[in-house]
Design an enzyme around this catalytic site. Structure first.
Site: not given
Ligand SMILES: *[C@@H]1O[C@H](CO)[C@@H](O)[C@H](O)[C@H]1NC(C)=O
Ligand SMILES: *[C@@H]1O[C@H](CO)[C@@H](O)[C@H](O)[C@H]1NC(C)=O
Ligand SMILES: *[C@@H]1O[C@H](CO)[C@@H](O)[C@H](O)[C@H]1NC(C)=O
Ligand SMILES: *[C@@H]1O[C@H](CO)[C@@H](O)[C@H](O)[C@H]1NC(C)=O
Ligand SMILES: *[C@@H]1O[C@H](CO)[C@@H](O)[C@H](O)[C@H]1NC(C)=O
Ligand SMILES: *[C@@H]1O[C@H](CO)[C@@H](O)[C@H](O)[C@H]1NC(C)=O
Length: 930
Positions: A556, A245, A195
């Site tokens: 992630s 993020h 991101d």
């Protein structure tokens, strides 16, 4: 061409049911974006060319010579193009991303609206034929991260604070390295975050950017306003204050231990660089990823980490190929395995599938910090609700139950009845099931309800996706209690204490692979994921304007954990390429095996989802022994590699005695029995195991010596090959105080027998493949189309397994061809062919099938899922032009679909599954005079 869909890799459950619902019959109508499979961008390609050094007889060795040679050749061949980006990293990737312009030229006949044109096959072929061109792959769009729930922490006394922020370091023995002062000093980690860069103003991340800071630099390739379709505006500052993020990822690697919450990054002394490839919203494209990767390499990063990807199953995407080559140079590249665990096997993400990179699976943390609600009006224990921070509700509110039937399967999926009261003063209680949570909550909101608890139906107590509603999951027993008490007329109300109600919920799945973590292996049976790290319920940094700290889950989060462990390794062993190229093997062979459940007697979890196991940072970094390789790739029965060799090397000063043994993992039954549909996750495991014979079972390795060993595998007996069983496990190499293992994976079936194309009516109520008409129905016999506006046929199809090649051609209406799938509608009269096949009797080969011309072709297409979320099917709009943009004359035709089986030979017609459409009349009106 290679194409697939990408997504961000933090995880939330979206659909409230574990059961696959049939799709609405006309779901494909809304899917115009799927006119290319996955998210390939029409007409944009990444062209890879040979290095200048590889082009024989080049007069000039000017660095741009290969590019100029490419452009010159394109012009010579009349290919109109615009250069979007140039890549020039000798030895890793040399090429350009280009937009082909003649592919955009629409035919004069028929005005096609809302239909992305297919990239010109002919131009693609022209490019591929240019001397020095190594590959042509489509540019792929990557959707941006969706907002995650965030909490503004009030300070050290915030009751919401997890008490146990170091549990992930204990699980992986990172804490033991920190205790020795090992924290990644001097190592450079380039972060390519899905991101939005990093908030370098965050005090826990050093409070600044540049030399002398923790964040030593970065680059913003796109700018805040970039959304994937507008022009990127690069600038040197990767500041993220709008998403979070990337800042969360950065904290997992590098949070300074001096912070109000006592969290610390795995490698908090490492230097970070942030490459921002997303704006505040929207998507990006994989040519930007490649640009960022190559910049990371030229800026001397030791580690590159990417918490991004899209379900794929293939190893061939541009970003995968570049990642793999960077890994081969001795950098460590860690990439998320994906969050598609619920969608079954053969579905890991790219670029995580990069052959030489480290694909990272997620392990659930042992404790989840959740909140309790207090029950009033009855004696009942506090009700734990799935929220890290208390609901911002200070009143005590009565409950309203939408259904008193505690077995209702589709509670609140339809608008609530007129008899429903104004729900604004209530906590609405709903049962999980059938439709999305947001749909249920939207129905509640229609009655002014703004607060809801959804009780589980056995699908599992987890985080759920509720959009911007104040709602979450509670456990089934609590919901049943509330519904029964309500039905009995008891006046129950709930309150949500704002402090003192945080509860360390012992995650029943703690220490196991997260249910969302994607299942491999790849379709060509490479070992993905490679390793697991904690990725569930991780507290880390958020941008200061977004609250500074928050908790997220996903591969992630596991991925930067592995980047951090890699930094510890480089910090101890030195930053040499030999440390980098052997890191994955070291992590795999020293990892901790993970079970499939906490029930005694259940098998180990499949290697196809745990990789080599949970990383053990302490063992990897401190052991004196080197076991090589870390993976045995046994392939399928048709390509079986039963004999494997491995070595154990002693770099220490003491001799050590070892024993060899076999720890089989559960055999994953990857298809639903009796169908060609993938089994949903958790993929069922059987205890029919492979067997192994060793060259010796005990041995001693003296200092400086290397012991060579062999293992001879026999695939499991008695398994049903038709469910494509993935067998796997570990060869354990055990001494008195250390244990190593080599992980193996294979398939007890021939993949070439796997049925690729879905021919059932399960998903659309009609047998697939099928041609859709503009009114949303499927045509069953001859039909005419004008190719004006939306009046085009759409090929709707699903893949139960990935294919290396999907090809669609136009053929004559009376073609004589023996297709393999759902034959219908070809009358014996029509079968008296107008065409003759030279090779008909012998079955013919691919090139000998007489077609009128190709419509489109895609390579390395992932299979579809059983979820109607964009990955459930492919819908290809058919226009009245050939792939080369030549207009197809009006007339009657059929459409021939051919899909290559895995491990099939693309030159052999018999290695394809094929389907012939009903007769399609092309009835375009004559071109308008202007
Ligand atoms: C952080 O650690 C210190 C020292 O161990 C301790 O006193 C403090 O309570 C911890 N803070 C939190 C929020 O856990
Ligand atoms: C939270 O609720 C659970 C389940 O009722 C209970 O066991 C636990 O003690 C409660 N904890 C707190 C802090 O209220
Ligand atoms: C909640 O989300 C919906 C759908 O995205 C949107 O229409 C609505 O305005 C949002 N409401 C609030 C209060 O943000
Ligand atoms: C398995 O065998 C197939 C067919 O030969 C091959 O294409 C594939 O690369 C092999 N996979 C591995 C991991 O070696
Ligand atoms: C398609 O159009 C042709 C030519 O106008 C006509 O003969 C035929 O009947 C039409 N077929 C259908 C199914 O409408
Ligand atoms: C375009 O493709 C069609 C079908 O293969 C072929 O008949 C036609 O000659 C091609 N046109 C050009 C300009 O190459």
């Amino acid at each position: 061409m290679k194409a697939f869909a990408w997504s961000y890799l933090c995880f939330l459950a979206f659909v409230s049911t574990a059961f696959a619902a049939k799709f609405p019959a006309n779901a494909w109508k809304d899917a115009t974006k799927q006119s290319v499979p996955g998210n390939a961008v029409p007409n944009k390609f990444i062209v890879e060319v040979a290095d200048a050094a590889d082009i024989p007889g080049k007069r000039s060795l000017h660095a741009r010579a290969p590019h100029e040679a490419l452009y010159h050749s394109l012009r010579k061949r009349d290919v109109g193009f615009k250069v979007d980006k140039e890549f020039n990293h000798q030895g890793i990737f040399v090429g350009a991303s280009v937009t082909l312009d003649n592919a955009n030229v629409r035919p004069a006949m028929g005005v096609i609206i809302d239909m992305p044109s297919y990239a010109s096959l002919q131009d693609q072929q022209k490019i591929a034929q240019i001397a020095g061109v190594k590959a042509v792959r489509p540019v792929v769009r990557i959707p941006g991260p969706k907002p995650v729930s965030m909490h503004v922490v009030t300070g050290v006394n915030d009751p919401a604070l997890p008490p146990d922020s170091e549990s992930t370091h204990i699980l992986t023995r990172v804490d033991k390295l920190h205790a020795q002062g090992i924290a990644g000093k001097g190592v450079k980690i380039g972060m390519i975050s899905l991101d939005t860069g990093i908030d370098h103003t965050h005090p826990t991340l050093g409070g600044g950017i540049g030399p002398g800071f923790k964040i030593i630099g970065g680059f913003d390739f796109v700018g805040d306003a970039f959304d994937g379709s507008n022009t990127p505006v690069p600038d040197p500052d990767p500041l993220d204050q709008c998403n979070g993020h990337g800042t969360h990822v950065a904290g997992i690697i590098g949070a300074d231990p001096v912070n109000p919450f006592n969290i610390s990054g795995v490698a908090f002394q490492a230097s970070l660089t942030s490459y921002r490839i997303f704006g505040c919203g929207g998507s990006t494209t994989d040519d930007v990823i490649i640009e960022a990767l190559l910049r990371g390499v030229s800026e001397g990063q030791d580690i590159l980490t990417m918490s991004l990807g899209g379900s794929d199953g293939w190893t061939e995407s541009s970003a995968s190929v570049v990642s793999s080559r960077i890994s081969d140079t001795g950098k460590i590249v860690t990439i998320a395995a994906g969050n598609d665990g619920s969608k079954g096997a053969f579905y890991t993400s790219s670029p995580g599938n990069a052959i030489s990179a480290i694909s990272v699976a997620s392990l659930d943390n042992t404790v989840i910090e959740l909140q309790n609600a207090t029950v009033h009006g009855a004696t009942h224990d506090p009700i734990t609700y799935f929220a890290t921070f208390p609901f911002p509700v200070t009143q005590t509110l009565p409950i309203f139950v939408t259904s008193t039937d505690t077995t209702v399967i589709d509670d609140a999926c339809d608008p609530l009845p007129d008899s429903t009261p104004d729900l604004s003063g209530f906590v609405t209680i709903i049962r999980r099931g059938t439709c999305t949570f947001v749909q249920k909550l939207t129905n509640v909101a229609a009655k002014k309800g703004s607060l809801a608890l959804i009780y589980d139906n056995g699908s599992g107590f987890s985080a759920i996706s509720v959009g911007n509603f104040t709602a979450t999951l509670i456990q089934a027993a609590d919901g049943v209690f509330l519904a029964n008490a309500f039905a009995a007329g008891q006046k129950i109300s709930l309150s949500f204490p704002q402090s003192g109600a945080a509860f360390g919920f012992p995650d029943p799945a703690g220490g196991l692979i997260s249910s969302f973590s994607s299942f491999g292996p790849t379709n060509d049976l490479f070992f993905k994921p490679a390793i697991a790290a904690p990725g569930g319920n991780i507290l880390s940094t958020l941008p200061v304007p977004l609250g500074s700290f928050g908790i997220e889950s996903g591969t992630s989060m596991a991925t930067p954990f592995m980047a951090g462990v890699s930094a510890l390794l480089f910090g101890v062993k030195g930053r040499s390429p030999s440390v980098g190229t052997t890191a994955r093997t070291l992590f795999e062979t020293t990892a901790q095996k993970i079970s499939s459940s906490h029930t005694d007697g259940d098998p180990l979890q499949s290697v196809a989802v745990q990789g080599g196991g949970l990383v053990d940072a302490f063992s990897a970094i401190t052991t004196d022994f080197v076991v090589t390789p870390g993976e045995f790739l046994l392939n399928d029965t048709a390509n079986f590699k039963p004999l494997q060799t491995f070595t154990v090397k002693n770099n220490g000063k003491k001799a050590k005695a070892f024993k060899l043994s076999h720890s089989p993992a559960g055999t994953a039954l990857s298809l639903q029995p009796g169908t060609s549909f993938p089994a949903d996750g958790p993929v069922p495991l059987s205890t029919q195991f492979a067997t192994v014979k060793f060259s010796e079972t005990s041995f001693t390795v003296h200092p400086g010596q290397t012991q060579k060993l062999t293992a001879h595998f026999t695939a499991p007996k008695g398994v049903d090959a038709s469910v494509l069983p993935i067998f796997s496990g570990f060869i354990d190499i055990t001494s008195a105080d250390e244990i190593f293992h080599v992980s193996y994976v294979g398939v007890a079936a021939s993949l070439k027998n796997a049925k690729v194309v879905d021919t059932t009516d399960t998903f659309f109520g009609t047998n697939l493949p099928a041609l859709g008409a503009p009114d949303g129905t499927f045509i069953s016999g001859p039909s005419n189309f004008t190719f004006v506006g939306a009046d085009i046929p759409t090929l709707v199809m699903r893949l139960d397994f990935g294919t290396p090649k999907l090809r669609v051609d136009l053929v004559g209406p009376n073609i004589k061809i023996k297709t393999t799938l759902n034959q219908r509608d070809i009358s014996p009269v029509l079968e008296r062919s107008l065409f003759t096949f030279p090779n008909d009797a012998k079955g013919g080969s691919f090139a000998q099938v007489k077609t009128l011309g190709p419509l489109f072709e895609f390579d390395f297409i992932p299979r579809n899922s059983d979820v109607n979320d964009g990955s459930g099917f492919n819908a290809f709009g058919i226009s009245n032009v050939f792939a080369n943009n030549t207009v197809i004359p009006n007339g009657s035709y059929r459409i021939l679909l051919r899909v290559l089986k895995v491990t099939g030979d693309p030159t052999k017609e018999e290695d394809f599954e094929s389907w012939l459409s009903p007769v399609v009349g092309f009835q375009a009106p004559p071109p308008k005079q202007s």
